[in-house]
Scaffold this motif. Sequence first.
Motif, PDB file in Angstrom:
ATOM      1  N   THR A  47      15.931  14.964   8.760  1.00 25.81           N
ATOM      2  CA  THR A  47      14.680  14.864   9.510  1.00 25.81           C
ATOM      3  C   THR A  47      14.966  14.565  10.968  1.00 25.81           C
ATOM      4  OG1 THR A  47      13.490  14.096   7.553  1.00 25.81           O
ATOM      5  CG2 THR A  47      12.482  13.620   9.684  1.00 25.81           C
ATOM      6  N   VAL A  48      14.281  15.301  11.825  1.00 21.77           N
ATOM      7  CA  VAL A  48      14.344  15.096  13.270  1.00 21.77           C
ATOM      8  C   VAL A  48      13.043  14.413  13.677  1.00 21.77           C
ATOM      9  CG1 VAL A  48      14.419  16.235  15.523  1.00 21.77           C
ATOM     10  CG2 VAL A  48      15.786  17.143  13.618  1.00 21.77           C
ATOM     11  N   GLY A  49      13.156  13.221  14.246  1.00 21.70           N
ATOM     12  CA  GLY A  49      11.978  12.486  14.700  1.00 21.70           C
ATOM     13  C   GLY A  49      11.697  12.804  16.157  1.00 21.70           C
ATOM     14  N   ILE A  50      10.433  13.021  16.487  1.00 19.86           N
ATOM     15  CA  ILE A  50      10.036  13.323  17.867  1.00 19.86           C
ATOM     16  C   ILE A  50       9.051  12.240  18.316  1.00 19.86           C
ATOM     17  CG2 ILE A  50       9.066  15.043  19.434  1.00 19.86           C
ATOM     18  CD1 ILE A  50      11.169  16.430  17.878  1.00 19.86           C
ATOM     19  N   CYS A  51       9.334  11.617  19.458  1.00 15.59           N
ATOM     20  CA  CYS A  51       8.433  10.608  20.003  1.00 15.59           C
ATOM     21  C   CYS A  51       8.256  10.833  21.500  1.00 15.59           C
ATOM     22  CB  CYS A  51       8.961   9.203  19.723  1.00 15.59           C
ATOM     23  SG  CYS A  51      10.529   8.830  20.531  1.00 15.59           S
ATOM     24  N   ALA A  52       7.350  10.066  22.097  1.00 15.61           N
ATOM     25  CA  ALA A  52       7.082  10.180  23.536  1.00 15.61           C
ATOM     26  C   ALA A  52       7.153   8.788  24.159  1.00 15.61           C
ATOM     27  CB  ALA A  52       5.718  10.808  23.775  1.00 15.61           C
ATOM     28  N   PRO A  53       8.361   8.328  24.527  1.00 15.18           N
ATOM     29  CA  PRO A  53       8.489   6.983  25.080  1.00 15.18           C
ATOM     30  C   PRO A  53       7.967   6.838  26.504  1.00 15.18           C
ATOM     31  CG  PRO A  53      10.628   8.038  24.974  1.00 15.18           C
ATOM     32  CD  PRO A  53       9.655   8.961  24.322  1.00 15.18           C
ATOM     33  N   SER A  54       7.550   7.931  27.114  1.00 15.90           N
ATOM     34  CA  SER A  54       6.956   7.874  28.451  1.00 15.90           C
ATOM     35  C   SER A  54       5.663   8.683  28.425  1.00 15.90           C
ATOM     36  CB  SER A  54       7.929   8.396  29.511  1.00 15.90           C
ATOM     37  OG  SER A  54       7.394   8.224  30.806  1.00 15.90           O
ATOM     38  N   ALA A  55       5.631   9.832  29.054  1.00 11.75           N
ATOM     39  CA  ALA A  55       4.423  10.663  29.086  1.00 11.75           C
ATOM     40  C   ALA A  55       4.271  11.460  27.799  1.00 11.75           C
ATOM     41  CB  ALA A  55       4.491  11.621  30.278  1.00 11.75           C
ATOM     42  N   GLY A  56       3.041  11.876  27.534  1.00 13.42           N
ATOM     43  CA  GLY A  56       2.791  12.777  26.421  1.00 13.42           C
ATOM     44  C   GLY A  56       2.907  14.219  26.894  1.00 13.42           C
ATOM     45  N   ILE A  57       3.051  15.127  25.957  1.00 11.15           N
ATOM     46  CA  ILE A  57       3.129  16.547  26.290  1.00 11.15           C
ATOM     47  C   ILE A  57       1.711  17.058  26.525  1.00 11.15           C
ATOM     48  CG2 ILE A  57       3.684  18.833  25.371  1.00 11.15           C
ATOM     49  CD1 ILE A  57       5.953  17.502  23.854  1.00 11.15           C
ATOM     50  N   THR A  98       5.545  11.755  16.101  1.00  6.65           N
ATOM     51  CA  THR A  98       4.661  10.593  16.207  1.00  6.65           C
ATOM     52  C   THR A  98       3.347  10.993  16.875  1.00  6.65           C
ATOM     53  OG1 THR A  98       5.629   9.873  18.300  1.00  6.65           O
ATOM     54  CG2 THR A  98       6.602   8.974  16.277  1.00  6.65           C
ATOM     55  N   SER A  99       2.327  10.160  16.721  1.00  4.77           N
ATOM     56  CA  SER A  99       0.965  10.543  17.118  1.00  4.77           C
ATOM     57  C   SER A  99       0.738  10.678  18.619  1.00  4.77           C
ATOM     58  CB  SER A  99      -0.046   9.555  16.529  1.00  4.77           C
ATOM     59  OG  SER A  99       0.208   8.259  17.029  1.00  4.77           O
ATOM     60  N   SER A 100       1.513  10.005  19.462  1.00  5.15           N
ATOM     61  CA  SER A 100       1.229  10.069  20.902  1.00  5.15           C
ATOM     62  C   SER A 100       1.962  11.187  21.631  1.00  5.15           C
ATOM     63  CB  SER A 100       1.537   8.721  21.560  1.00  5.15           C
ATOM     64  OG  SER A 100       2.914   8.457  21.507  1.00  5.15           O
ATOM     65  N   VAL A 101       2.764  11.969  20.919  1.00  6.10           N
ATOM     66  CA  VAL A 101       3.547  13.022  21.567  1.00  6.10           C
ATOM     67  C   VAL A 101       2.656  14.013  22.309  1.00  6.10           C
ATOM     68  CG1 VAL A 101       5.039  15.028  21.129  1.00  6.10           C
ATOM     69  CG2 VAL A 101       5.547  12.842  20.050  1.00  6.10           C
ATOM     70  N   ARG A 102       1.539  14.400  21.719  1.00  2.36           N
ATOM     71  CA  ARG A 102       0.674  15.429  22.314  1.00  2.36           C
ATOM     72  C   ARG A 102      -0.525  14.829  23.055  1.00  2.36           C
ATOM     73  NH1 ARG A 102       1.638  20.677  19.517  1.00  2.36           N
ATOM     74  NH2 ARG A 102       3.270  20.260  18.010  1.00  2.36           N
ATOM     75  N   ASN A 127      10.272   2.759  17.020  1.00  2.00           N
ATOM     76  CA  ASN A 127      10.855   1.910  15.982  1.00  2.00           C
ATOM     77  C   ASN A 127      10.619   2.475  14.585  1.00  2.00           C
ATOM     78  OD1 ASN A 127      11.936   0.034  17.775  1.00  2.00           O
ATOM     79  ND2 ASN A 127      10.091  -1.228  17.766  1.00  2.00           N
ATOM     80  N   SER A 128       9.465   3.106  14.360  1.00  2.00           N
ATOM     81  CA  SER A 128       9.211   3.688  13.038  1.00  2.00           C
ATOM     82  C   SER A 128      10.227   4.792  12.738  1.00  2.00           C
ATOM     83  CB  SER A 128       7.782   4.215  12.928  1.00  2.00           C
ATOM     84  OG  SER A 128       7.612   5.400  13.686  1.00  2.00           O
ATOM     85  N   LEU A 129      10.614   5.546  13.772  1.00  2.00           N
ATOM     86  CA  LEU A 129      11.638   6.585  13.581  1.00  2.00           C
ATOM     87  C   LEU A 129      13.015   5.961  13.392  1.00  2.00           C
ATOM     88  CD1 LEU A 129      10.503   9.164  16.303  1.00  2.00           C
ATOM     89  CD2 LEU A 129      10.011   9.209  13.840  1.00  2.00           C
ATOM     90  N   THR A 166      18.089  11.948  13.670  1.00  2.00           N
ATOM     91  CA  THR A 166      18.143  12.050  15.119  1.00  2.00           C
ATOM     92  C   THR A 166      16.736  11.865  15.670  1.00  2.00           C
ATOM     93  OG1 THR A 166      18.967  13.354  16.987  1.00  2.00           O
ATOM     94  CG2 THR A 166      17.841  14.565  15.276  1.00  2.00           C
ATOM     95  N   VAL A 167      16.662  11.308  16.865  1.00  2.00           N
ATOM     96  CA  VAL A 167      15.379  11.108  17.535  1.00  2.00           C
ATOM     97  C   VAL A 167      15.426  11.894  18.844  1.00  2.00           C
ATOM     98  CG1 VAL A 167      13.832   9.433  18.632  1.00  2.00           C
ATOM     99  CG2 VAL A 167      15.049   8.819  16.515  1.00  2.00           C
ATOM    100  N   ILE A 168      14.413  12.725  19.051  1.00  2.00           N
ATOM    101  CA  ILE A 168      14.295  13.464  20.304  1.00  2.00           C
ATOM    102  C   ILE A 168      13.098  12.898  21.063  1.00  2.00           C
ATOM    103  CG2 ILE A 168      13.848  15.698  21.383  1.00  2.00           C
ATOM    104  CD1 ILE A 168      15.214  17.016  18.994  1.00  2.00           C
ATOM    105  N   CYS A 169      13.360  12.449  22.269  1.00  2.00           N
ATOM    106  CA  CYS A 169      12.287  11.961  23.130  1.00  2.00           C
ATOM    107  C   CYS A 169      11.686  13.169  23.833  1.00  2.00           C
ATOM    108  CB  CYS A 169      12.835  10.969  24.152  1.00  2.00           C
ATOM    109  SG  CYS A 169      13.652   9.530  23.410  1.00  2.00           S
TER     110      CYS A 169
END
Length: 195
Positions: A10-20, A45-49, A66-68, A76-79
């Motif tokens: 599983t590849v986790g995707i999050c947005a630690p700064s701005a959203g897409i 994660t929910s805030s990515v978009r 943290n959930s990822l 792997t986690v992709i910001c």
Amino acid sequence: YPEFLRKGDTVGICAPSAGIGEDDFANFDRSLLHLQCEGYTIRETSSVRSGLSESAPPQVRGDELNSLLRDESVRTVICATGGDFLISMLPQVDFDAIKADPKWIQGYSDPTGLLFPITTKLDIANRVQKFVDCRSRDTDKRELYIVEGDSALGSVKLSRDAEFQGVMPVRGKILNCLKADYSKIFASPIITDLI
């Protein structure tokens, strides 16, 4: 080192700064489809978009990362974004979870603010863009020079003691607006965020 990825991971995707933003959804979805076609599962994660310059409050962004990090199936986690607002969520990051289960953490944008403490405090390999490490593993002897831009990186890299001095460049001058035309100035996402 974290374990290498295998098909089915599983590849986790999050947005630690701005959203897409909505304008980037099609490209983002194509990238996710490519990963799925390569045999990986996606957990977004929910805030990515969110499309916001700060995807969510720092606590929410930290909780999503943290959930990822705590999910054993995520390898792997992709910001999706990094940069400007990442630093405000750093106090929320569970570095113990990273140490207990190292994962590759990378970014579309610049997650150096997250990767640097993982590499230096936890001694876990990750990729800080253009980071030049030293040979010593003794954290009491290691030094870090933070320089502005690529040209300063080159100069300091040549004059440092590679045994105990590392170098990390941060973004240099954004754009010389005195010499650029308006179309180039307003095409810069950094400048339009400032405006």
